[in-house]
Design a protein around this motif. Sequence first.
Motif, mmCIF file in Angstrom:
data_model
loop_
_atom_site.group_PDB
_atom_site.id
_atom_site.type_symbol
_atom_site.label_atom_id
_atom_site.label_comp_id
_atom_site.label_asym_id
_atom_site.label_seq_id
_atom_site.Cartn_x
_atom_site.Cartn_y
_atom_site.Cartn_z
ATOM 1 N N ALA A 193 50.584 19.376 61.259
ATOM 2 C CA ALA A 193 49.881 20.240 61.257
ATOM 3 C C ALA A 193 50.049 21.529 61.212
ATOM 4 N N LEU A 194 51.414 22.265 60.493
ATOM 5 C CA LEU A 194 52.490 22.928 60.418
ATOM 6 C C LEU A 194 51.499 23.148 58.685
ATOM 7 N N ARG A 195 51.603 22.207 57.867
ATOM 8 C CA ARG A 195 51.460 22.097 56.892
ATOM 9 C C ARG A 195 49.371 22.079 55.980
ATOM 10 N N LEU A 196 49.014 21.236 56.935
ATOM 11 C CA LEU A 196 47.391 21.714 56.549
ATOM 12 C C LEU A 196 46.664 23.147 56.981
ATOM 13 N N ALA A 197 48.040 23.784 58.127
ATOM 14 C CA ALA A 197 47.107 25.525 58.227
ATOM 15 C C ALA A 197 48.419 26.000 57.434
ATOM 16 N N GLU A 198 48.701 25.472 56.474
ATOM 17 C CA GLU A 198 49.057 26.610 55.410
ATOM 18 C C GLU A 198 50.695 27.662 56.529
ATOM 19 N N ALA A 199 50.885 26.387 57.425
ATOM 20 C CA ALA A 199 51.827 27.887 57.947
ATOM 21 C C ALA A 199 53.221 27.470 58.166
ATOM 22 N N ASP A 200 53.902 26.059 57.479
ATOM 23 C CA ASP A 200 55.305 25.532 56.905
ATOM 24 C C ASP A 200 56.407 26.425 56.432
ATOM 25 N N GLY A 201 55.041 27.206 55.666
ATOM 26 C CA GLY A 201 56.452 27.667 54.769
ATOM 27 C C GLY A 201 56.966 29.755 56.096
ATOM 28 N N PHE A 202 55.971 29.950 56.159
ATOM 29 C CA PHE A 202 57.048 31.268 56.472
ATOM 30 C C PHE A 202 57.890 30.468 58.126
ATOM 31 N N VAL A 203 56.964 29.387 58.891
ATOM 32 C CA VAL A 203 58.038 28.702 59.878
ATOM 33 C C VAL A 203 59.136 28.468 59.109
ATOM 34 N N ALA A 204 59.550 27.462 58.091
ATOM 35 C CA ALA A 204 60.766 27.135 57.707
ATOM 36 C C ALA A 204 61.186 28.150 57.816
ATOM 37 N N ALA A 205 61.231 29.545 57.459
ATOM 38 C CA ALA A 205 62.104 30.859 56.717
ATOM 39 C C ALA A 205 61.969 31.203 58.126
ATOM 40 N N LEU A 206 61.544 31.156 59.197
ATOM 41 C CA LEU A 206 61.765 32.256 60.378
ATOM 42 C C LEU A 206 63.927 31.582 60.673
ATOM 43 N N SER B 61 40.391 35.247 59.336
ATOM 44 C CA SER B 61 39.705 36.346 59.039
ATOM 45 C C SER B 61 41.095 37.506 58.398
ATOM 46 N N ALA B 62 42.101 37.176 59.016
ATOM 47 C CA ALA B 62 43.144 37.625 58.799
ATOM 48 C C ALA B 62 44.208 37.095 57.499
ATOM 49 N N VAL B 63 43.392 35.628 56.959
ATOM 50 C CA VAL B 63 44.547 34.971 56.190
ATOM 51 C C VAL B 63 44.228 35.831 54.724
ATOM 52 N N ASP B 64 44.808 35.957 54.121
ATOM 53 C CA ASP B 64 44.359 35.574 52.270
ATOM 54 C C ASP B 64 43.474 35.210 51.977
ATOM 55 N N PRO B 65 42.490 35.364 51.270
ATOM 56 C CA PRO B 65 41.330 34.759 50.636
ATOM 57 C C PRO B 65 42.174 33.415 50.274
ATOM 58 N N ARG B 66 43.218 33.458 49.013
ATOM 59 C CA ARG B 66 43.713 32.388 48.643
ATOM 60 C C ARG B 66 44.282 31.704 49.185
ATOM 61 N N VAL B 67 45.058 31.916 50.532
ATOM 62 C CA VAL B 67 45.124 31.202 51.697
ATOM 63 C C VAL B 67 44.429 30.124 52.212
ATOM 64 N N GLU B 68 43.286 31.003 52.299
ATOM 65 C CA GLU B 68 42.416 30.453 53.542
ATOM 66 C C GLU B 68 41.712 29.229 52.647
ATOM 67 N N ALA B 69 41.329 29.626 51.421
ATOM 68 C CA ALA B 69 40.428 28.296 50.837
ATOM 69 C C ALA B 69 41.659 26.920 50.388
ATOM 70 N N ALA B 70 42.963 27.183 50.069
ATOM 71 C CA ALA B 70 43.880 26.471 50.519
ATOM 72 C C ALA B 70 43.801 25.907 51.887
ATOM 73 N N ILE B 71 43.608 26.219 53.136
ATOM 74 C CA ILE B 71 43.402 25.491 53.984
ATOM 75 C C ILE B 71 42.542 25.019 54.030
ATOM 76 N N LEU B 72 41.066 25.815 54.137
ATOM 77 C CA LEU B 72 40.288 24.451 54.277
ATOM 78 C C LEU B 72 39.988 23.446 52.624
ATOM 79 N N ALA B 73 40.673 23.306 51.757
ATOM 80 C CA ALA B 73 40.505 22.281 51.011
ATOM 81 C C ALA B 73 41.799 21.211 51.444
ATOM 82 N N ALA B 74 42.520 21.976 52.248
ATOM 83 C CA ALA B 74 43.829 20.782 52.855
ATOM 84 C C ALA B 74 42.868 19.885 54.115
ATOM 85 N N LEU B 75 42.426 20.721 54.549
ATOM 86 C CA LEU B 75 41.581 19.802 55.610
ATOM 87 C C LEU B 75 40.142 18.733 55.018
ATOM 88 N N ARG B 76 39.199 19.341 54.443
ATOM 89 C CA ARG B 76 38.612 18.639 53.358
ATOM 90 C C ARG B 76 39.751 16.823 52.568
#
Length: 649
Positions: free
Chosen positions: A487-500, A543-558
């Motif tokens: 789920a974190l990968r689909l939300a483009e959140a796995d990168g910053f979580v792994a860095a914690l 809304s608080a996500v960079d447009p490039r990251v948002e596009a990646a999230i929506l593409a991943a969802l599709r």
Amino acid sequence: MANRTSRDVLLRGLWVLGQGIREQPGLFTVGVGGSVVFGLLTIASAYVVGAIVGEVVVPSIESGRVETGLLGAGAAALLAVSVVKVVGIFGRRLGAGFMQYRLQASYRRRVTRRYLDLPMSWHQRHPTGTLLSNANSDVEATWFPVAPLPFAVGTVVMLVTAIAALFATDWVLALVGLAVFPALFALNVVYSRRMAPRQVRAQQLRAEVSGIAHESFDGALVVKTMGREAQETARFAGRAVELRDALISVGRLRGLFDPLLETLPSLGTLAVLLVGAARLRQGAVSVADLVSVAFLFTVLAFPVRAIGWVLAELPRSVAGWDRVRHVLTATGEMPYGDTELPAAATPASLVFDRVWFSYRPPVGEPAAPATADQSVDPTAVGVPGANTALPPVLRDVSFTVPAGRTVALVGPTGAGKSTIAALAARLVDPTAGRVVLDDVELPRLTAGSLARTVSLVAQVPFAFDDTVRANVTLDRPGLTDEVAWSALRLAEADGFVAALDDGLDTVVGERGTTLSGGQRQRLTLARALAGQPRLLVLDDATSAVDPRVEAAILAALRNSEIATSILIVAYRRATIALADEVVYLDQGRVVDHGTHQELLARCPGYNDLVTAYEQAEAERERTRSGTGTGDSGGGDPGGGPARAAEVVA
């Protein structure tokens, strides 16, 4: 009228205490038993002291020598009485304390369970600070008199026994007691009547101060961004001053009556000594009797105060009870049906069929009359609350989210987009019309089936003060670490979580304060995706996500394996362009719908709105580039000034 009101408060307060006794009879019995033992031994100690003075002290003074045996017997008697009194005190405090805290804990659980049962429409009409006050200070105030209650009941038994003992000793001294004890009770009643309105006002102001504080804390980002610190401070200070003045009024009244309550027993002791001296000269009483009665008046001063403590706290208890009962008896539950949707891994379809919706005004505020262009649909007449609600937010809204498709809701601020998102997840029900999921109206579904099928990611992200793992899985069965990472990968959140530092075990702080705005949004999106919903509702959730990251999230969802339909509240042109269909809203109505390109060509309002937002986005991008601000969803824990401005925008 004032006397009748005070009498009503007294009777209602006694009823509330009776309710507590019915719920905790065992602990009340222990407390009263200990108090009765203490009271009877207090009377016994007075007569033991009188006997020691009359049989040991006076003869020793007259004879000039001390009878060691009698002195030892007197000391042993005093010690025995004191030991049993200690046992009584222990039982009284143990029973009263456990009873009070159990009732408070029980009613806090009842209030919070009721909060969970009541629909969002009820919560929207009640300030959060008031709800916190209901569950905390109001419950505490309701059962505060329980602590001295067993003591007061034991004191009543003690007073009856003391008067009987006085009549057995000397009827004249008993008449003095009959004059003092009713005077004490009458003074306590007057005290309670005068205290009632002051306690009610103070309790109300406590809730208001709590509400203002919560609003300021919850909206800290907006307050700081808009430079409203001084105004919020002044608003809070005004109510705090009112609460201070109300509590000072309570303290002044208490300061007036407390000395009077202390003085009456002392005056009774003085009267006993004066009358008793005359009776002693007449030979009607002995020295031991006079000492016993005088000592009895002295030791009764403190226990009698327990009655005053109970009566003084009854107004506050009634005020707290009324506020707690307002929650426990609140109506408006959102009933669920018994239909279960299949758990098939296929996208769900959503249909809005001529939906109207009106919010109800907050508690204590009248509904605003509808204007000519805001009139309620005639079909809404007869719907509960339709004629008392605010002007409609949605009017005759109809559209479809086909299974497996992405539909974007676009419109200016206040068009009703977030309301549609709430209706889709059934946080509220429409005033009129139908919301249908897979050919089943939402009220016919079970709560579990609805929760499994639809996930809503709200506009404002919320993170619990817990680990990343707990925030994503919410301890739902079957959600393993592997599912969480997916789920974190689909939300483009796995990168910053792994860095914690601790990965999934990292505690993110209250409301996710250690994360930036974009990170919080991606974390809440991962939470929704972990349940693999068949319909995903995104209320401006990126809304608080960079447009490039948002596009990646929506593409991943599709392209993901999660079979889901998507209803997304969108502003950015790039996001809107990814949708299969766009529904354009304005003033609560569907103005047009179609593909992005179709609406650009034929709908001027849509064209102007999308173009204006695109220009604002470009300006923000240039501002960020000029100030060196990094990716809006990056690792900056605080988000910085640019992040605050973007979230507010």
